[in-house]
Scaffold this motif. Structure first.
Motif, PDB file in Angstrom:
ATOM      1  N   GLY A 166      31.066  48.350  54.034  1.00 41.30           N
ATOM      2  CA  GLY A 166      30.446  48.182  53.199  1.00 41.30           C
ATOM      3  C   GLY A 166      29.985  49.361  51.435  1.00 41.30           C
ATOM      4  N   HIS A 167      29.428  49.272  50.437  1.00 42.34           N
ATOM      5  CA  HIS A 167      29.525  50.543  49.688  1.00 42.34           C
ATOM      6  C   HIS A 167      29.559  51.545  50.276  1.00 42.34           C
ATOM      7  CE1 HIS A 167      29.607  46.398  46.855  1.00 42.34           C
ATOM      8  NE2 HIS A 167      29.215  46.493  47.089  1.00 42.34           N
ATOM      9  N   GLU A 186      32.967  55.103  43.964  1.00 41.39           N
ATOM     10  CA  GLU A 186      33.413  52.887  43.813  1.00 41.39           C
ATOM     11  C   GLU A 186      33.198  52.839  42.021  1.00 41.39           C
ATOM     12  OE1 GLU A 186      32.044  49.967  46.826  1.00 41.39           O
ATOM     13  OE2 GLU A 186      30.587  49.262  44.633  1.00 41.39           O
ATOM     14  N   LEU A 187      33.991  52.316  41.793  1.00 43.25           N
ATOM     15  CA  LEU A 187      34.089  51.841  40.056  1.00 43.25           C
ATOM     16  C   LEU A 187      33.540  50.720  40.160  1.00 43.25           C
ATOM     17  CD1 LEU A 187      38.003  52.216  39.240  1.00 43.25           C
ATOM     18  CD2 LEU A 187      36.226  54.151  39.092  1.00 43.25           C
ATOM     19  N   PHE A 197      42.847  45.217  45.862  1.00 38.85           N
ATOM     20  CA  PHE A 197      42.785  46.809  45.864  1.00 38.85           C
ATOM     21  C   PHE A 197      41.872  47.085  47.585  1.00 38.85           C
ATOM     22  CE2 PHE A 197      40.361  50.686  46.522  1.00 38.85           C
ATOM     23  CZ  PHE A 197      41.303  51.651  45.576  1.00 38.85           C
ATOM     24  N   VAL A 198      41.120  45.919  47.981  1.00 41.64           N
ATOM     25  CA  VAL A 198      40.742  46.613  48.980  1.00 41.64           C
ATOM     26  C   VAL A 198      41.803  46.335  50.248  1.00 41.64           C
ATOM     27  CG1 VAL A 198      38.910  45.361  51.097  1.00 41.64           C
ATOM     28  CG2 VAL A 198      38.506  46.482  48.622  1.00 41.64           C
ATOM     29  N   ALA A 215      34.262  49.105  52.414  1.00 39.67           N
ATOM     30  CA  ALA A 215      34.061  50.960  52.956  1.00 39.67           C
ATOM     31  C   ALA A 215      35.659  51.680  52.685  1.00 39.67           C
ATOM     32  CB  ALA A 215      34.052  50.540  54.460  1.00 39.67           C
ATOM     33  N   ALA A 216      36.222  50.639  52.590  1.00 43.60           N
ATOM     34  CA  ALA A 216      37.918  51.216  51.955  1.00 43.60           C
ATOM     35  C   ALA A 216      38.243  51.574  50.561  1.00 43.60           C
ATOM     36  CB  ALA A 216      38.741  49.956  52.389  1.00 43.60           C
ATOM     37  N   CYS A 217      37.149  49.984  50.016  1.00 40.99           N
ATOM     38  CA  CYS A 217      36.384  50.399  48.225  1.00 40.99           C
ATOM     39  C   CYS A 217      36.495  52.119  48.677  1.00 40.99           C
ATOM     40  CB  CYS A 217      36.492  49.498  48.185  1.00 40.99           C
ATOM     41  SG  CYS A 217      36.037  49.274  45.742  1.00 40.99           S
ATOM     42  N   ALA A 218      35.305  51.958  48.017  1.00 43.54           N
ATOM     43  CA  ALA A 218      33.873  53.164  48.498  1.00 43.54           C
ATOM     44  C   ALA A 218      35.100  54.233  48.950  1.00 43.54           C
ATOM     45  CB  ALA A 218      32.883  53.279  49.577  1.00 43.54           C
TER      46      ALA A 218
END
Length: 248
Positions: A166-167, A186-187, A197-198, A215-218
């Motif tokens: 996650g984050h 992360e935005l 996006f993820v 996690a991919a986003c972060a």
């Protein structure tokens, strides 16, 4: 004494299970929605998969829904997936609404029924690496890590590791601290952009290490989202497909 007999059964069964999962096709860190989905998709195809979850209760952010209103929203394209898992849902505003407790329970049940094993209360404190490739995870007891006790861990070998934490992107952060990968920040919240996006940024971030879900986003610096879990499920399915192709 019956108490001793019960303790013996638990200890013997657990260590037999742990021994059998010291070498894996895929080690997944974090039992959130993307990690569980990836485990389900891979295990049902015969791959040896274990999930390591540092908390007592697997399921990640699913349980609480939005601000503890235990409902979650998914994209309509996931109807087939929900039907496959036997999950009850309703459709409103062209989106799927699911009771979060029902969803988390069903996903956990189906994932373990197809052969994936969840080790809860286990923290991943590092990765193993050989020839420039992540080749496993270094695990310890979750409570031991939280208390800051200096206890040596053990290593689990895996062909691939998925960061589904996650984050915090805990596994990716381990490599970033060593300068092996670069992570972005992360935005703020933007569910419209975050879902896409993820999924688009789900993939391999270092040889042997994959990132899925938030996690991919972060790692790639995308916006966060709220209790909209479609992107998490699609991310888990995508990472499973990528790994399957590599393992085949």
């Amino acid at each position: 004494m019956k108490d001793t007999m019960i303790s013996t059964l638990i200890v013997n069964r657990y260590f037999k299970k742990l021994r059998s999962f010291l070498e894996l096709d895929v080690a997944i860190v974090g039992a959130g929605p993307s990690g569980l989905t990836a485990a389900y998709e891979l295990a049902k195809k015969g791959f040896k998969v274990a999930i390591f979850e540092e908390k007592n209760t697997p399921g990640g952010g699913i349980w609480g829904g939005g601000m503890m209103f235990n409902e979650i929203v998914l994209e309509k394209e996931l109807e087939d997936f929900l039907n496959e898992l036997g999950i009850t849902y309703v459709i409103q505003e062209n989106h799927v609404l699911v009771d979060s407790v029902h969803f988390a329970s069903a996903l956990l049940y189906r994932t373990t029924m197809v052969g994936a094993t969840v080790f809860n209360n286990i923290s991943v404190e590092d990765v193993a690496m050989q020839d420039g490739k992540v080749c496993g995870v270094v695990i310890n007891w979750g409570p031991t890590m939280r208390l800051g006790l200096h206890v040596d861990p053990i290593t689990v070998k895996a062909s691939f590791v998925i960061d589904g934490t996650g984050h915090p992107a805990n596994v990716a952060s381990l490599l970033a601290k060593r300068g092996l990968i670069e992570m972005k920040m992360e935005l703020p919240m933007n569910a419209d952009e975050a879902e896409q996006f993820v999924v688009e940024n789900t993939g391999e971030i270092f040889p042997g290490l994959m990132a899925s879900g938030m996690a991919a986003c972060a790692v790639h610096g995308g916006p966060r989202m709220g209790p909209i879990f479609g992107g998490m499920i699609l991310s888990g399915k995508k990472i499973a497909q990528i790994i399957e192709e590599k393992l085949r």
